[in-house]
Design a protein around this motif. Structure first.
Motif, short mmCIF file in Angstrom:
data_model
loop_
_atom_site.label_atom_id
_atom_site.label_comp_id
_atom_site.label_asym_id
_atom_site.label_seq_id
_atom_site.Cartn_x
_atom_site.Cartn_y
_atom_site.Cartn_z
N GLN A 52 0.93 -1.23 -0.18
CA GLN A 52 0.03 -0.05 -0.02
C GLN A 52 0.78 1.22 0.18
N THR A 57 -7.73 5.58 3.35
CA THR A 57 -8.81 5.26 2.25
C THR A 57 -9.98 5.66 2.45
N GLN A 191 -8.30 -3.91 -0.60
CA GLN A 191 -7.76 -3.17 -1.40
C GLN A 191 -6.53 -2.41 -0.77
N CYS A 194 -1.53 -4.76 -3.76
CA CYS A 194 -1.95 -5.23 -5.03
C CYS A 194 -1.20 -6.49 -5.51
N ASN A 264 -3.44 -4.84 -13.04
CA ASN A 264 -4.15 -3.99 -12.12
C ASN A 264 -5.45 -4.67 -11.74
N ASN A 309 -7.38 -2.36 -9.32
CA ASN A 309 -6.84 -1.30 -8.39
C ASN A 309 -5.20 -0.73 -8.99
N THR A 311 -3.35 1.53 -7.48
CA THR A 311 -2.86 1.98 -6.01
C THR A 311 -3.42 3.30 -5.54
N TYR A 314 -9.54 2.40 -6.73
CA TYR A 314 -9.82 0.93 -6.76
C TYR A 314 -11.38 0.85 -7.08
#
Length: 360
Positions: A52, A57, A191, A194, A264, A309, A311, A314
């Motif tokens: 991450q 988030t 999330q 990744c 992704n 996602n 980064t 998402y």
């Protein structure tokens, strides 16, 4: 039980720190045990998993719920389920922690008839995950299927409203990911990372749930009799419950796999079988004394996730389904509840080490 799970989680982290201490004795002197323990929870291989990049988030989510309860005794059975509910709500995440609250948009009130909500708290690291959930269903159940014996047409009752039941589920579950360096559960369900390369892992877990079922037997009997008309209704005594409360202690094992099918993009599927020890207490209609029992049964937990996602942003969907089974010489009960989630989120406040990389 909740504190037991937290203590076990801390012990797993401490064990990780001790193991790493034996391999990196020089570095361990430079770091405190607590700091090393915390870092141990998020050990991963960058070749397989992208960490991450951000501290926080925010996410918006739409949830569609499913629930079904079936009770059977001596050849008779009744299955009750509410109409599927669509819920909305905000979520907020910080590192391992992910807290959200969803509510039914048709029943925002907090009265007996309006309280239909769900609270979820998840703590995910690369090694350990904890889910805490709280569900309360309203009184808008309907009879979906009835089997009362030869000569009784079950279709008479299909879809018939029945407001004399309230169901509640409160619980906590924790799991350990063995291949945590290469497989990321958080990539699919929180999330926060990744997955770069497809990979799987065996899982082991433990959990506790407290379930309540309050049923107005007189209302049920009257509703069934009204549909049957002059035909006499005879319910087995095993169906005549006023209320049931049961505690469920479980240990589980299973497997999960992350499939990275495009840049992704990720699809995850996992399945766990749980060996559950259940203790219950209930009351039978028209009887002053209650009954209790202890039993070992098999339950199941299934999770599926699809996510994109990059980064920063998402978007994705997930589904979680749980099955609880209760079998005694007197009756059988099965409770299935699950949810389908669609969400979109945004990560913000870049971590310091990634700020340095951007500057370079």
């Amino acid at each position: 039980m909740k504190w037991v799970v937290i203590i076990l989680t801390a012990m797993l982290g401490f064990a990780t720190a001790v193991a790493q201490d034996s391999l990196h004795t020089d570095k361990s002197h430079d770091m405190g045990v607590i700091r090393q323990t915390i870092r141990g929870f998020d050990r991963l291989e960058d070749e397989y998993i992208e960490p991450q990049h951000y501290e926080f988030t925010v996410m918006g989510q739409v949830t569609r719920t499913y629930e079904s309860f079936e009770l059977s005794s001596n050849g008779q059975s009744i299955r009750l389920a509410p109409d599927g509910l669509t819920k909305v709500g905000p979520y907020f995440g910080w590192r391992w922690f992910f807290l959200g609250y969803t509510f039914d948009i048709k029943n925002i009130g907090f009265g007996h008839n309006g309280l239909k909500n769900q609270l979820d708290l998840s703590i995910y690291s690369s090694q350990v995950g904890i889910d805490i959930f709280y569900r309360r269903s309203g009184d808008d159940y309907k009879i979906r299927d009835v089997k009362l014996g030869y000569g009784v047409d079950g279709e008479l009752f299909e879809g018939m409203p029945f407001g004399g039941i309230d169901v509640g589920i409160t619980g906590v579950s924790a799991y350990y990911i063995f291949n945590h360096g290469r497989f990321s559960y958080p990539a699919a369900f929180s999330q926060s990372t990744c997955q770069k390369i497809s990979c799987g892992s065996w899982l082991a877990g433990a959990g506790y749930t407290h379930n309540t079922l309050d049923m107005d037997y007189d209302e049920l009997e009257q509703a069934l009799q009204n549909r049957m008309g002059t035909q006499e209704l005879e319910l087995d005594s095993g169906m005549m419950f006023k209320d049931i409360q049961y505690n469920d202690f479980m240990i589980s094992g299973g497997y999960a796999y992350n499939w990275v099918f495009a840049k992704n993009w990720l699809f995850c599927a996992s399945a766990q079988l749980a060996l559950s020890y259940k203790t219950s207490y209930g009351k039978v209609a028209d009887e002053k004394q209650g009954f209790d029992f202890s039993k070992v049964n098999l339950d199941g937990i299934w999770r599926f996730g699809l996510v994109y996602n990059n980064t920063r942003w998402y978007v994705g969907a997930s589904a979680i389904l749980r099955s609880n089974n209760y079998r005694t010489s007197r009756f059988k009960a099965n409770n299935i509840f699950g949810s389908f989630n669609a969400y979109i989120g945004y990560n913000f406040v870049l971590k310091s080490k990634y700020k340095k990389k951007k500057k370079v």
